[in-house]
Design a protein around this motif. Structure first.
Motif, PDB file in Angstrom:
ATOM      1  N   ALA A  73       0.816  -1.217   0.000  1.00 10.90           N
ATOM      2  CA  ALA A  73       0.000   0.000   0.000  1.00 10.90           C
ATOM      3  C   ALA A  73       0.850   1.268   0.000  1.00 10.90           C
ATOM      4  CB  ALA A  73      -0.930   0.005   1.209  1.00 10.90           C
ATOM      5  N   THR A  74       2.179   1.126   0.112  1.00  8.74           N
ATOM      6  CA  THR A  74       3.038   2.320   0.118  1.00  8.74           C
ATOM      7  C   THR A  74       3.478   2.639  -1.302  1.00  8.74           C
ATOM      8  OG1 THR A  74       5.081   1.063   0.476  1.00  8.74           O
ATOM      9  CG2 THR A  74       3.869   1.751   2.426  1.00  8.74           C
ATOM     10  N   GLU A  75       3.758   3.922  -1.524  1.00  9.59           N
ATOM     11  CA  GLU A  75       4.016   4.443  -2.863  1.00  9.59           C
ATOM     12  C   GLU A  75       5.223   3.788  -3.532  1.00  9.59           C
ATOM     13  OE1 GLU A  75       4.482   9.017  -4.620  1.00  9.59           O
ATOM     14  OE2 GLU A  75       5.231   8.484  -2.637  1.00  9.59           O
ATOM     15  N   ASP A  76       6.257   3.540  -2.724  1.00 12.88           N
ATOM     16  CA  ASP A  76       7.515   3.059  -3.294  1.00 12.88           C
ATOM     17  C   ASP A  76       7.897   1.682  -2.729  1.00 12.88           C
ATOM     18  OD1 ASP A  76       7.969   3.964  -0.772  1.00 12.88           O
ATOM     19  OD2 ASP A  76       9.832   5.040  -1.236  1.00 12.88           O
ATOM     20  N   ALA A  77       6.895   0.805  -2.619  1.00 13.35           N
ATOM     21  CA  ALA A  77       7.151  -0.555  -2.139  1.00 13.35           C
ATOM     22  C   ALA A  77       8.155  -1.254  -3.053  1.00 13.35           C
ATOM     23  CB  ALA A  77       5.841  -1.337  -2.111  1.00 13.35           C
ATOM     24  N   PRO A  78       9.090  -2.020  -2.485  1.00 15.17           N
ATOM     25  CA  PRO A  78      10.025  -2.761  -3.351  1.00 15.17           C
ATOM     26  C   PRO A  78       9.241  -3.699  -4.277  1.00 15.17           C
ATOM     27  CG  PRO A  78      10.657  -2.920  -1.024  1.00 15.17           C
ATOM     28  CD  PRO A  78       9.321  -2.265  -1.061  1.00 15.17           C
ATOM     29  N   PRO A  79       9.458  -3.643  -5.589  1.00  9.07           N
ATOM     30  CA  PRO A  79       8.741  -4.560  -6.487  1.00  9.07           C
ATOM     31  C   PRO A  79       9.071  -6.023  -6.200  1.00  9.07           C
ATOM     32  CG  PRO A  79       9.624  -2.705  -7.714  1.00  9.07           C
ATOM     33  CD  PRO A  79      10.207  -2.619  -6.334  1.00  9.07           C
ATOM     34  N   VAL A  80      10.274  -6.276  -5.725  1.00 11.71           N
ATOM     35  CA  VAL A  80      10.683  -7.638  -5.389  1.00 11.71           C
ATOM     36  C   VAL A  80      11.326  -7.642  -4.004  1.00 11.71           C
ATOM     37  CG1 VAL A  80      12.056  -9.650  -6.081  1.00 11.71           C
ATOM     38  CG2 VAL A  80      11.224  -8.052  -7.826  1.00 11.71           C
ATOM     39  N   LEU A  81      10.885  -8.555  -3.153  1.00 13.05           N
ATOM     40  CA  LEU A  81      11.514  -8.764  -1.849  1.00 13.05           C
ATOM     41  C   LEU A  81      12.133 -10.145  -1.817  1.00 13.05           C
ATOM     42  CD1 LEU A  81       8.919  -7.668   0.888  1.00 13.05           C
ATOM     43  CD2 LEU A  81      11.121  -6.565   0.393  1.00 13.05           C
ATOM     44  N   THR A  82      13.325 -10.263  -1.249  1.00 14.99           N
ATOM     45  CA  THR A  82      13.868 -11.585  -0.954  1.00 14.99           C
ATOM     46  C   THR A  82      13.442 -11.939   0.470  1.00 14.99           C
ATOM     47  OG1 THR A  82      15.781 -10.908  -2.246  1.00 14.99           O
ATOM     48  CG2 THR A  82      15.912 -13.021  -1.108  1.00 14.99           C
ATOM     49  N   VAL A  83      12.902 -13.140   0.627  1.00 15.74           N
ATOM     50  CA  VAL A  83      12.289 -13.513   1.899  1.00 15.74           C
ATOM     51  C   VAL A  83      12.887 -14.824   2.400  1.00 15.74           C
ATOM     52  CG1 VAL A  83      10.120 -14.150   3.039  1.00 15.74           C
ATOM     53  CG2 VAL A  83      10.132 -12.360   1.289  1.00 15.74           C
ATOM     54  N   LEU A  84      13.272 -14.848   3.662  1.00  8.16           N
ATOM     55  CA  LEU A  84      13.836 -16.042   4.286  1.00  8.16           C
ATOM     56  C   LEU A  84      13.034 -16.331   5.550  1.00  8.16           C
ATOM     57  CD1 LEU A  84      16.225 -18.106   4.343  1.00  8.16           C
ATOM     58  CD2 LEU A  84      17.536 -16.372   5.584  1.00  8.16           C
ATOM     59  N   GLY A  85      12.518 -17.546   5.655  1.00  5.05           N
ATOM     60  CA  GLY A  85      11.724 -17.887   6.843  1.00  5.05           C
ATOM     61  C   GLY A  85      10.251 -18.025   6.482  1.00  5.05           C
ATOM     62  N   ASN A  86       9.407 -17.734   7.469  1.00  2.00           N
ATOM     63  CA  ASN A  86       7.971 -17.967   7.313  1.00  2.00           C
ATOM     64  C   ASN A  86       7.286 -16.743   6.713  1.00  2.00           C
ATOM     65  OD1 ASN A  86       5.284 -18.498   7.541  1.00  2.00           O
ATOM     66  ND2 ASN A  86       5.324 -18.917   9.744  1.00  2.00           N
ATOM     67  N   LYS A  87       7.039 -16.783   5.399  1.00  2.00           N
ATOM     68  CA  LYS A  87       6.523 -15.586   4.734  1.00  2.00           C
ATOM     69  C   LYS A  87       5.078 -15.283   5.104  1.00  2.00           C
ATOM     70  CE  LYS A  87       5.325 -17.895   0.386  1.00  2.00           C
ATOM     71  NZ  LYS A  87       5.630 -18.068  -1.035  1.00  2.00           N
ATOM     72  N   LYS A  88       4.396 -16.258   5.712  1.00  2.00           N
ATOM     73  CA  LYS A  88       3.012 -15.988   6.133  1.00  2.00           C
ATOM     74  C   LYS A  88       2.932 -14.886   7.194  1.00  2.00           C
ATOM     75  CE  LYS A  88       1.007 -20.446   5.037  1.00  2.00           C
ATOM     76  NZ  LYS A  88       0.822 -21.800   5.568  1.00  2.00           N
ATOM     77  N   LEU A  89       4.015 -14.730   7.950  1.00  2.00           N
ATOM     78  CA  LEU A  89       4.030 -13.689   8.991  1.00  2.00           C
ATOM     79  C   LEU A  89       3.894 -12.287   8.395  1.00  2.00           C
ATOM     80  CD1 LEU A  89       6.899 -14.965  11.350  1.00  2.00           C
ATOM     81  CD2 LEU A  89       4.481 -15.629  11.285  1.00  2.00           C
ATOM     82  N   LEU A  90       4.246 -12.167   7.112  1.00  2.00           N
ATOM     83  CA  LEU A  90       4.278 -10.829   6.493  1.00  2.00           C
ATOM     84  C   LEU A  90       2.895 -10.229   6.305  1.00  2.00           C
ATOM     85  CD1 LEU A  90       7.000 -11.465   3.751  1.00  2.00           C
ATOM     86  CD2 LEU A  90       7.286 -10.348   5.969  1.00  2.00           C
TER      87      LEU A  90
END
Lengths: 380, 380
Positions: free
Chosen positions: A103-120
Motif C-alpha cells: 500500500a506504500t508508494e515506493d514498495a520494493p517490487p521484489v523482496l527476498t524472503v527467508l523464513g515464514n513468509k506468512k508472517l508478512l
C-alpha cells in the motif's frame, strides 16, 4: 501502482517465470527505482515490454552511453542463489507480498524472503531505536515486544544492535520480522548472527537489496521504510534528534502509519528523539496496551490496495520531435533545488501525461532524481 | 462571587476596618468555607450583615448548639499578630488581591501575605512535584524556574522539599511566590527556613490558614489550589501516580489553567505521574520555552473577573415554615454519596433559590459538606 491495487479477494495478475525474470531485471537495472518501475509498468503493462522500451527512453532522456540492462543471466543466477540459500523472491503482484507494504508508494517490487513468509501478512508493529541504547531502553523494548506478541502482533525491526535486537528477542517466541539493509545473506552487525539464525527459523527476514549486497549507508533509510511499511504503527524507543529512527518515524507518518514514542527525561539525549515526537503528536507509550488500544481501531488489517493513494500517472507516448521540445522546456525549468511535478506542469504549461513521459526518460538517463513528495531534482 | 467580579478598571468595593474585621470573623467561623462565604455575601451584601444572620441560619439548618462566631477580639488579635510579624492581610475585594486567584470559585476570602505583594499580580507559572525528587528532577526544576524568571514569569510553588524548593531556588533572583499550608509564620519543613527568609525578602509568601496554625494533612490540597489559582499554568516535574502533585494538576485543569508535565522513563516511578498527564493531554515540557510559547497566547494576564464562571446563586430568604418543609424534602434526598445540587433540584421539584438557601443553612449547621463540582454530601 494501480496495477497492484487489487483487493485480495480479486485474483492478482499471474506472473509467469518469464515475466518474473523481467520484473527482476527491470528493478535491478540502474536508474530504475520502485516509483520508476511502477510508472513503467503503467505505461507498458508488462516488465517484458518495459525492458524493451528502456534503451530508447533513456537515450531520448539524454543518456550518452547505451543503458545497460540487468542481464537475464545475472537475474537467473540471483534467483538460483537465493533458492540455494533457502530463501525465495516475492513479487509485489503476488498474494504472498505483504499487503501493508504494497500500500506504500515506493514498495520494493521484489523482496527476498527467508523464513515464514506468512508472517508478512499479519498485524505488525514496527519498533526502532538507538543502537547504543541504554540497558533500561533495551529492557523496555524487549518487554513491549513480548507483550505485543502475546496479543498476536508481529514485531518488525531492523536487526541492528540495541533496540532492534531487544525488540526481535522479546517477540521471538510469537513471531518477528527483520528487514535487513543489505542482501538477505548479509548478517549485519555480525554479533547478531545467532539472532539472525533464530529469526530465520522462527520468524521472517526480508531484503530489498540483491543477494550478496553489503549494506551501504544509503540502504538504511530504504530499509527503514520497509519496517514502517510492514507495520500499522511504529514505536520509537530511544533515539537522538539526528537519528535514523526519527527518519523512520517521519516515513511512517508519510505512509499514514501511527507513530508512537517512549518518553524519557529531558536530560537524557537518547530521549530527545522520542520526546520531540511526543511534542509533535506521537502516541505516548508506557505499555504495549497503549499501542494495542489504538491499533484495534486501525483498519490496516483490512486495507485493500485500492484504498492506497493513487499517483496520477497517465503517461503519453511521444514521438521524438514532441519529446525533444518538451524536454527542452522542462530542463530550463528544473534545477538542483527540488520542485514538485505539479509546479513544473503549471510553470511549463504542458500536459501532465507529456511531462510524466519526459521525466521518466530523464530519470532513466540519470539526469534527474525523484524525491519524496512527488518532487524532482536535477543531478550532475 | 459576582460581587468580586469587577474588572480592575472599576473601583473595587471599599472595605472599611469594620467590614474587614467582619470578613475575617466570617471566614474564620466554623463551617464557613470560601464558597459558603461568597454565598452569604451574595445574600447579605456585607460580612457584617451575614455574621448577624449566621446564628439563626445555622439553628434552622438543625444545629443543636448555638453556632460560635469567631470573636471580634480574636480577629483583632490575629490582625495585630500578623502585622507584628511584618505581614498583612489582603482581602478578595481589594486591588492587591491576586486577580488570577480571585477568578477561581473558592478563592480564599482573606490571604495573609508576607513580602512583596505586587508579585501576586504578575504572570505566574506554578511548579510542583515530588518531595523525594531525584537529583536530575531537582536540577531540571531549578533550571526551568530560572529560565521562566528570565522571561519575566513569577514561579509559584509550595515551599516543600524536593521540586518545590528547587523551583523557588531557581526563581529567587527574579521573583517567586510560596503558598504555605499552615499559618504564614509556620515554616514547614523546618529545613527550608533559610529559603523562607530569602523568599520573604525577595519574593512573596501567602497563607490561607490563620496565623500560628500548624499545617495539617487536609491543608495541603487547599494550598495546592492556591498555587494553581495564582498561575496561568502548572508544571508537574516528578510525581508518583498517587501524589498531591497530580491533585494539583487536576485542580489546575478544573480552574481552566494549563497543565504541563516533564516526561520520564516508563521504569521511573517518579515519572509515572507526569507521563500519565501527558497521555491525558498535558503539554510536554523539555524547556521553559515550551511553557512560554503556549502561555503568550493565554489571556490570564488580561483576565477580568467578569470572565470567570459565575455560579448561579440567587438565594431566597424563607420563613421558618417554608424552610422546615423544604429541609425535610432535601434531607430525604441526600445521603453519604455525593449528589449535584442540580440533581437535587430536579429530584425535589423545588426552586433553585429555595434549595440554595436551605443548603446554606444545613452547611452552617455542619450537616452537609460541599464538594468540588457543585456537589453536596450528608455528614455525620
Amino acid at each position: 501502482m494501480s496495477l497492484f491495487a487489487l483487493p485480495r479477494d480479486q485474483k492478482p495478475p499471474e506472473l509467469d517465470d518469464k515475466e518474473k525474470l523481467a520484473w527482476l531485471r527491470l528493478i535491478r537495472t540502474d536508474n530504475v527505482g520502485p516509483i520508476t518501475f511502477y510508472n513503467l509498468m503503467e505505461t507498458y503493462q508488462t516488465a517484458t515490454a518495459a525492458l524493451e522500451a528502456l534503451p530508447k527512453l533513456s537515450k531520448r532522456g539524454g543518456r550518452l552511453k547505451d543503458i545497460t540492462l540487468f542481464s537475464e543471466q545475472d537475474a537467473l543466477k540471483e534467483i538460483d542463489t537465493v533458492e540455494k540459500h533457502g530463501a525465495e523472491m516475492v513479487f509485489a503482484a503476488e498474494a504472498a507480498y505483504p499487503l501493508s507494504l504494497a500500500a506504500t508508494e515506493d514498495a520494493p517490487p521484489v523482496l527476498t524472503v527467508l523464513g515464514n513468509k506468512k508472517l508478512l501478512n499479519l498485524p505488525t508493529i514496527g519498533m526502532v531505536g538507538a543502537r547504543n541504547a541504554s540497558l533500561n531502553g533495551r529492557k523496555f523494548a524487549e518487554k513491549i515486544a513480548r507483550d505485543l506478541g502475546a496479543e498476536n502482533f508481529m514485531v518488525a525491526s531492523g536487526l541492528a544492535r540495541g533496540i532492534d535486537a531487544a525488540a526481535h528477542t522479546g517477540a521471538l517466541p510469537t513471531g518477528t520480522i527483520a528487514a535487513v539493509a543489505g542482501g538477505i545473506d548479509n548478517i549485519y552487525p555480525p554479533e547478531n548472527a545467532e539472532l539472525y539464525e533464530q529469526i530465520k527459523f522462527e520468524g521472517c527476514i526480508v531484503a530489498e537489496s540483491p543477494f550478496g549486497m553489503e549494506p551501504l549507508a544509503r540502504h538504511f533509510p530504504k530499509r527503514n521504510r520497509i519496517i514502517s511499511g510492514l507495520s500499522s504503527g511504529v514505536v520509537v524507543v530511544e533515539a537522538t534528534l539526528k537519528s535514523g529512527s526519527l527518519i523512520t518515524a517521519r516515513l511512517a507518518a508519510e505512509q499514514g502509519r501511527d507513530v508512537y514514542a517512549v518518553p524519557g527525561h529531558p536530560f537524557d539525549p537518547r530521549a530527545a528523539g522520542p520526546n520531540k515526537l511526543l511534542q509533535d503528536g506521537a502516541g505516548l507509550v508506557l505499555s504495549a496496551d497503549d499501542i494495542i488500544r489504538n491499533t484495534q481501531s486501525f483498519a490496516i488489517h483490512n486495507l485493500t490496495l485500492n484504498e492506497a493513494p493513487q499517483p496520477s500517472w497517465n503517461p503519453q507516448i511521444l514521438d521524438d520531435f514532441e519529446a525533444e521540445d518538451i524536454r527542452e522546456i522542462i530542463l530550463q525549468n528544473i534545477s538542483h533545488t527540488a520542485v514538485t511535478v505539479d509546479e513544473l506542469v503549471r510553470n511549463c504549461q504542458l500536459t501532465i501525461p507529456a511531462v510524466q513521459m519526459v521525466l521518466l526518460e530523464l530519470e532513466l538517463a540519470g539526469r534527474i532524481q525523484r524525491l519524496a513528495g512527488n518532487r524532482i531534482v536535477l543531478i550532475n
